[in-house]
Design a protein around this motif. Structure first.
Motif, PDB file in Angstrom:
ATOM      1  N   VAL A 199       0.771  -1.247   0.184  1.00  0.00           N
ATOM      2  CA  VAL A 199       0.093  -0.082   0.152  1.00  0.00           C
ATOM      3  C   VAL A 199       0.837   1.320   0.028  1.00  0.00           C
ATOM      4  O   VAL A 199       1.924   1.457   0.472  1.00  0.00           O
ATOM      5  CB  VAL A 199      -0.934  -0.029   1.389  1.00  0.00           C
ATOM      6  N   PHE A 200       0.289   2.264  -0.283  1.00  0.00           N
ATOM      7  CA  PHE A 200       0.572   3.673  -0.354  1.00  0.00           C
ATOM      8  C   PHE A 200       0.350   4.397   0.978  1.00  0.00           C
ATOM      9  O   PHE A 200      -0.786   4.420   1.137  1.00  0.00           O
ATOM     10  CB  PHE A 200       0.343   4.535  -1.637  1.00  0.00           C
ATOM     11  N   CYS A 201       1.285   5.085   1.446  1.00  0.00           N
ATOM     12  CA  CYS A 201       0.922   5.654   2.808  1.00  0.00           C
ATOM     13  C   CYS A 201       1.305   7.241   2.685  1.00  0.00           C
ATOM     14  O   CYS A 201       2.220   7.572   1.847  1.00  0.00           O
ATOM     15  CB  CYS A 201       1.716   5.063   3.891  1.00  0.00           C
ATOM     16  N   GLU A 202       0.719   7.910   3.547  1.00  0.00           N
ATOM     17  CA  GLU A 202       0.984   9.257   3.808  1.00  0.00           C
ATOM     18  C   GLU A 202       0.508   9.714   5.011  1.00  0.00           C
ATOM     19  O   GLU A 202      -0.458   9.263   5.631  1.00  0.00           O
ATOM     20  CB  GLU A 202       0.587   9.967   2.586  1.00  0.00           C
ATOM     21  N   ASP A 203       1.247  10.790   5.740  1.00  0.00           N
ATOM     22  CA  ASP A 203       0.882  11.260   7.007  1.00  0.00           C
ATOM     23  C   ASP A 203       0.735  10.082   8.080  1.00  0.00           C
ATOM     24  O   ASP A 203      -0.118  10.037   8.808  1.00  0.00           O
ATOM     25  CB  ASP A 203      -0.325  12.109   7.099  1.00  0.00           C
ATOM     26  N   CYS A 204       1.618   9.275   8.076  1.00  0.00           N
ATOM     27  CA  CYS A 204       1.418   7.896   8.933  1.00  0.00           C
ATOM     28  C   CYS A 204       0.180   7.129   9.025  1.00  0.00           C
ATOM     29  O   CYS A 204      -0.429   6.843  10.084  1.00  0.00           O
ATOM     30  CB  CYS A 204       1.856   8.376  10.405  1.00  0.00           C
ATOM     31  N   GLU A 205      -0.306   6.876   7.607  1.00  0.00           N
ATOM     32  CA  GLU A 205      -1.582   6.344   7.665  1.00  0.00           C
ATOM     33  C   GLU A 205      -1.584   5.962   6.121  1.00  0.00           C
ATOM     34  O   GLU A 205      -0.886   6.235   5.181  1.00  0.00           O
ATOM     35  CB  GLU A 205      -2.581   7.403   7.633  1.00  0.00           C
ATOM     36  N   ILE A 206      -2.448   4.769   5.905  1.00  0.00           N
ATOM     37  CA  ILE A 206      -2.917   4.234   4.516  1.00  0.00           C
ATOM     38  C   ILE A 206      -3.308   5.386   3.663  1.00  0.00           C
ATOM     39  O   ILE A 206      -4.550   6.034   4.163  1.00  0.00           O
ATOM     40  CB  ILE A 206      -3.195   2.989   4.300  1.00  0.00           C
ATOM     41  N   ALA A 207      -3.029   5.602   2.660  1.00  0.00           N
ATOM     42  CA  ALA A 207      -3.721   6.804   1.921  1.00  0.00           C
ATOM     43  C   ALA A 207      -4.852   6.416   1.169  1.00  0.00           C
ATOM     44  O   ALA A 207      -5.021   5.157   0.778  1.00  0.00           O
ATOM     45  CB  ALA A 207      -2.682   7.350   0.705  1.00  0.00           C
ATOM     46  N   GLU A 208      -5.930   7.173   0.690  1.00  0.00           N
ATOM     47  CA  GLU A 208      -6.951   7.038   0.010  1.00  0.00           C
ATOM     48  C   GLU A 208      -6.478   7.047  -1.395  1.00  0.00           C
ATOM     49  O   GLU A 208      -5.857   7.765  -1.882  1.00  0.00           O
ATOM     50  CB  GLU A 208      -7.935   7.838   0.085  1.00  0.00           C
ATOM     51  N   VAL A 209      -7.352   6.443  -2.198  1.00  0.00           N
ATOM     52  CA  VAL A 209      -6.985   6.458  -3.851  1.00  0.00           C
ATOM     53  C   VAL A 209      -7.710   7.792  -4.156  1.00  0.00           C
ATOM     54  O   VAL A 209      -8.853   8.094  -3.810  1.00  0.00           O
ATOM     55  CB  VAL A 209      -7.495   5.214  -4.392  1.00  0.00           C
TER      56      VAL A 209
END
Length: 316
Positions: free
Chosen positions: A271-281
């Protein structure tokens, strides 16, 4: 591959690498952090060692790396130029000869928006360094990564993946060079690499993640003139940060450290993450991951192309 949706991590934009490591003991773990002596890499190395990990920092400029890491315990520096496949092979051979296993592999080193440069057999330098070098490195180190059956590989992408999908008909920008499109393609490649590595490696207990660390002013911007960063709205004429979205280096390192260590991601991957979270598509807008950067078919295709270009494939 895990569903590309937020999981409610409890962390966010302002979390630091130390925040996400609170309560996590990495004693006895070995991490490899490319570029782990500058910018986000340096903060990543510091945070991991504070949590007890031993960190190997492969560096194109080992003397500069040793100077930057002076006073940081639990670190060793070795030589590695990601734009030179022979250097990649030599580093991997030295590491494998040590008989050690790798618990955390963080592909952090990168060049950004550089002038047109060719390396190796004429490859475009951003694609070659950011993607192909890391591709060859992870594949050559695979015996050490897979040895203990619970390693994580973190491929540092960027929001710049939104600037370009993979240019299948012109990977090397022979038909006109654009430094930002080239960087975007390289960052999309970093994301797709993690998707396919996770698919190939999970049966061995190895999971892979990719991420956007956030906007941070670091030596990564060394190729950008000040007037361009002013025009982009990043800084004012005096060099002061303007964007409220920018992070400190300690905050910028947090997402890659979270992806590498968080118990919340146990049994997850790809998965792609951002801001210490899994990102939404997201198909547009400033947040989330573009569908093409996590597409399994594109990831498999890029893996095949990368293996052909580098001559390296641990799964071939």
């Amino acid at each position: 591959m895990t569903a590309q949706h937020k999981i409610g991590s409890g962390f966010g934009h302002d979390s630091t690498a130390d925040d996400v490591l609170a309560g996590i003991d990495l004693t006895g773990k070995l991490a490899v952090v490319t570029g782990g002596y500058s910018g986000l890499g340096l903060e990543t190395t510091k945070a991991l060692t504070k949590a007890g990990a031993h960190v190997v920092v492969p560096a194109r400029r080992p003397d500069a790396a040793r100077e930057a890491l002076a006073g940081v315990d639990g670190v060793e520096v070795d030589e590695l130029d990601l734009g030179d496949l022979e250097s990649v092979r030599a580093f991997a051979d030295r590491f494998l000869a040590s008989g050690r296993s790798i618990d955390l592999m963080i592909d952090n080193a990168a060049v950004m928006a550089s002038p047109e440069t060719r390396v190796g057999p004429g490859w475009e330098a951003q694609f070659a360094t950011n993607h192909l070098g890391h591709f060859a490195l992870v594949n050559r180190l695979w015996p050490a990564i897979a040895a203990d059956g619970a390693a994580r590989v973190v491929s540092v992408s960027s929001s710049a993946h939104r600037r370009s999908d993979i240019r299948w008909d012109d990977l090397e920008f022979r038909q006109g060079y654009d430094k930002w499109a080239a960087y975007g393609q390289a960052k999309t490649a970093n994301a797709l690499f993690a998707v396919q590595l996770d698919a190939l490696g999970k049966d061995s207990g190895v999971r892979a993640f990719t991420l956007h660390p956030g906007g941070i002013l670091t030596p990564l911007q060394r190729h950008l003139p000040r007037e361009e960063m002013v025009a982009l709205g990043w800084i004012d004429e005096d060099g002061n940060l303007l964007s409220p979205h920018f992070k400190s280096p300690e905050q910028g390192a947090a997402t890659q450290v979270w992806a590498a260590t968080s118990l919340q991601l146990a049994d997850e991957g790809g998965v792609f993450c951002e801001d210490c979270e899994i990102a939404e598509v997201s198909v547009d807008g400033p947040y989330g991951v573009r569908p093409y950067a996590i597409d399994p078919a594109s990831a498999a295709r890029l893996w095949t192309v990368s293996a052909e270009l580098t001559g390296v494939n641990a799964f071939g």
